[in-house]
Each structure stands twice: as C-alpha cells, then as structure tokens.
Design a protein around this motif. Structure first.
Motif, PDB file in Angstrom:
ATOM      1  N   LEU A  61      -2.330  -0.070  -3.889  1.00 24.90           N
ATOM      2  CA  LEU A  61      -3.239   0.625  -2.979  1.00 24.90           C
ATOM      3  C   LEU A  61      -2.841   0.397  -1.527  1.00 24.90           C
ATOM      4  O   LEU A  61      -2.893   1.317  -0.702  1.00 24.90           O
ATOM      5  CB  LEU A  61      -4.676   0.143  -3.205  1.00 24.90           C
ATOM      6  N   ALA A  62      -2.422  -0.821  -1.190  1.00 19.59           N
ATOM      7  CA  ALA A  62      -2.016  -1.118   0.188  1.00 19.59           C
ATOM      8  C   ALA A  62      -0.821  -0.267   0.600  1.00 19.59           C
ATOM      9  O   ALA A  62      -0.709   0.150   1.755  1.00 19.59           O
ATOM     10  CB  ALA A  62      -1.691  -2.598   0.329  1.00 19.59           C
ATOM     11  N   VAL A  65      -2.239   3.252   1.345  1.00 16.69           N
ATOM     12  CA  VAL A  65      -2.954   3.271   2.622  1.00 16.69           C
ATOM     13  C   VAL A  65      -1.959   3.287   3.782  1.00 16.69           C
ATOM     14  O   VAL A  65      -2.143   4.006   4.769  1.00 16.69           O
ATOM     15  CB  VAL A  65      -3.922   2.073   2.728  1.00 16.69           C
ATOM     16  N   HIS A  69      -1.711   6.251   6.617  1.00 19.87           N
ATOM     17  CA  HIS A  69      -1.786   6.020   8.058  1.00 19.87           C
ATOM     18  C   HIS A  69      -0.512   6.518   8.747  1.00 19.87           C
ATOM     19  O   HIS A  69      -0.563   6.960   9.900  1.00 19.87           O
ATOM     20  CB  HIS A  69      -2.028   4.538   8.348  1.00 19.87           C
ATOM     21  N   CYS A 121     -13.305   3.982  -3.275  1.00 21.37           N
ATOM     22  CA  CYS A 121     -12.319   3.035  -2.747  1.00 21.37           C
ATOM     23  C   CYS A 121     -12.510   2.890  -1.241  1.00 21.37           C
ATOM     24  O   CYS A 121     -12.118   3.783  -0.481  1.00 21.37           O
ATOM     25  CB  CYS A 121     -10.911   3.533  -3.066  1.00 21.37           C
ATOM     26  N   PRO A 122     -13.119   1.798  -0.788  1.00 25.70           N
ATOM     27  CA  PRO A 122     -13.422   1.646   0.645  1.00 25.70           C
ATOM     28  C   PRO A 122     -12.243   1.863   1.590  1.00 25.70           C
ATOM     29  O   PRO A 122     -12.408   2.548   2.605  1.00 25.70           O
ATOM     30  CB  PRO A 122     -13.976   0.218   0.729  1.00 25.70           C
ATOM     31  N   PRO A 123     -11.040   1.324   1.324  1.00 24.98           N
ATOM     32  CA  PRO A 123      -9.945   1.578   2.282  1.00 24.98           C
ATOM     33  C   PRO A 123      -9.593   3.060   2.400  1.00 24.98           C
ATOM     34  O   PRO A 123      -9.331   3.555   3.502  1.00 24.98           O
ATOM     35  CB  PRO A 123      -8.779   0.775   1.686  1.00 24.98           C
ATOM     36  N   LEU A 124      -9.597   3.778   1.277  1.00 27.19           N
ATOM     37  CA  LEU A 124      -9.306   5.203   1.326  1.00 27.19           C
ATOM     38  C   LEU A 124     -10.465   5.976   1.944  1.00 27.19           C
ATOM     39  O   LEU A 124     -10.260   6.951   2.681  1.00 27.19           O
ATOM     40  CB  LEU A 124      -9.013   5.739  -0.081  1.00 27.19           C
ATOM     41  N   GLN A 126     -12.495   4.876   4.231  1.00 29.03           N
ATOM     42  CA  GLN A 126     -12.440   4.646   5.679  1.00 29.03           C
ATOM     43  C   GLN A 126     -11.391   5.542   6.330  1.00 29.03           C
ATOM     44  O   GLN A 126     -11.629   6.127   7.395  1.00 29.03           O
ATOM     45  CB  GLN A 126     -12.126   3.176   5.961  1.00 29.03           C
ATOM     46  N   TRP A 127     -10.234   5.673   5.688  1.00 32.87           N
ATOM     47  CA  TRP A 127      -9.187   6.550   6.212  1.00 32.87           C
ATOM     48  C   TRP A 127      -9.669   7.993   6.228  1.00 32.87           C
ATOM     49  O   TRP A 127      -9.535   8.685   7.232  1.00 32.87           O
ATOM     50  CB  TRP A 127      -7.934   6.417   5.356  1.00 32.87           C
TER      51      TRP A 127
END
Length: 211
Positions: A61-62, A65, A69, A121-124, A126-127
């Motif tokens: 996932l990292a 992300v 970005h 998925c919080p990181p996705l 947020q993006w």
C-alpha cells in the motif's frame, strides 16, 4: 575529494532502489490488478531481496500511495486555463479533459484501484479527498465568478455542483477502457451543467457547436 559548493549530488543507491520499486509497481499495474501483485515481484523488479524491500516501504500500500502522490500534479497540470478562466470556454475545458484522459489511459489501473479502495483505506481516502477538494475549490470559485457576472444561471450551490462534476468525471474515466473517447461528451455535459440551456443565445450556440 569533497563535493564543490553548490554542486548537486546524484541520486543515492537508496534513491535509485526506491525508484526502481516504484517503476516496477507501475509496470506491473499496467498488466494486472494491485491485489495480484506481490512483495516478491516488487523486490525482484528492483533487484533487491524481500527483506530489503521493507527498508524502503513498509507495505505494498505504501508503494501505491507513493505512486499516487507522484502523479497528483499531473492530474491537474493542464487545468489552469479552464479553472482560472470564465465563460463557457469549450477549448480550455477540452484541453484540460484531454490531458486528464491521457493520464487515465496510462495510469487507469492504478487510479481505478485507488478510488475503489479509498472508502476503506485511510491513506487512499486522504489522497482522494485532498485531490477532490483541490479541484472542487477552484471549480466552485469559477462557477461563482460566472454567476456573479451573469454568464451562468443560478442553480445548485457552487460547491455542490463542482462536487457533482468531479464525481462524474471520475466515474466516467474509471468506467471506460477508452478515456480519450469520452472527452467531447464530457465537455458538452460539464458545460451544460454549469451554463444550462441558453436556447438561441450566443452562450447556447457556443455550447452546442463545441466539436
């Protein structure tokens, strides 16, 4: 020998390996869904061991992300003339949508997967939220300007309308295998959502005659 003042150092071995992981992920995503890609494949593509992979990224996932970005600027790169302009400027809108369609053509699997996974998925998420907010803010400001100047009719609140347009774009591009074929239709739909049907007025003719 010391580096001369002002001279930029080249990328480190770590930078090159991190970039190799990202390029491997990008190539793999062009061929298959994210769920089918493994850490072993990412490591092998970067010519490092699986354990070394975790020195650069803590998860698959990292990597995704980081890729997202990396293309964020491209998603809005050619939208300035449209978002900062005024009136039913079909050509500026077409240029913005054409550039976006090319990106969706080249990075569609990555973007579609990211948008689909974002709600859980919080990181996705947020993006995605940041990307959407940036577009909605500028488009809403454009709608407000045109309404104040009498170039666009009253309608839904500018931010609501801008959000609907952003969601429409995303759904349209995510749902097609040929994003570039949608550009002309999206130009027509978005202009009509903002400017309405002006009948025989000059504004109406501009919208209807847009190629």
């Amino acid at each position: 020998m010391s580096t001369l003042p002002g001279r930029r150092r080249g990328p480190s071995k770590g930078d090159r390996r991190e970039q190799a992981i990202l390029e491997t992920a990008r190539a793999l995503l062009a061929r298959k869904p994210l769920a089918d890609i493994t850490i072993d494949e990412l490591a092998a593509g970067a010519e490092i061991s699986r354990s070394s992979f975790y020195f650069y990224f803590d998860s698959k996932l990292a990597v995704v992300v980081a890729l997202l970005h990396g293309i964020t600027g491209e998603l809005g790169r050619d939208a300035g003339p449209w978002l900062d302009g005024d009136g039913p400027d079909a050509e500026s809108l077409r240029a913005a949508l054409s550039a976006l369609a090319v990106l969706w053509r080249d990075q569609g699997r990555l973007l579609t997967g990211a948008f689909a996974a974002a709600p859980g998925c919080p990181p996705l998420a947020q993006w995605r939220d940041g990307l959407r907010a940036a577009h909605v803010d500028r488009l809403a400001a454009r709608i407000e300007r045109d309404r104040a100047a009498g170039r666009a009719p009253a309608g839904p609140a500018p931010r609501v309308l801008a959000g609907l347009i952003d969601d429409l774009r995303t759904a349209a591009f995510a749902g097609t295998a040929d994003p570039e074929a949608l550009v002309d239709d999206l130009v027509t739909v978005e202009l009509r959502m903002i400017y309405g049907d002006f009948g025989g007025s000059p504004l109406g003719r501009v919208i209807r005659q847009a190629p």
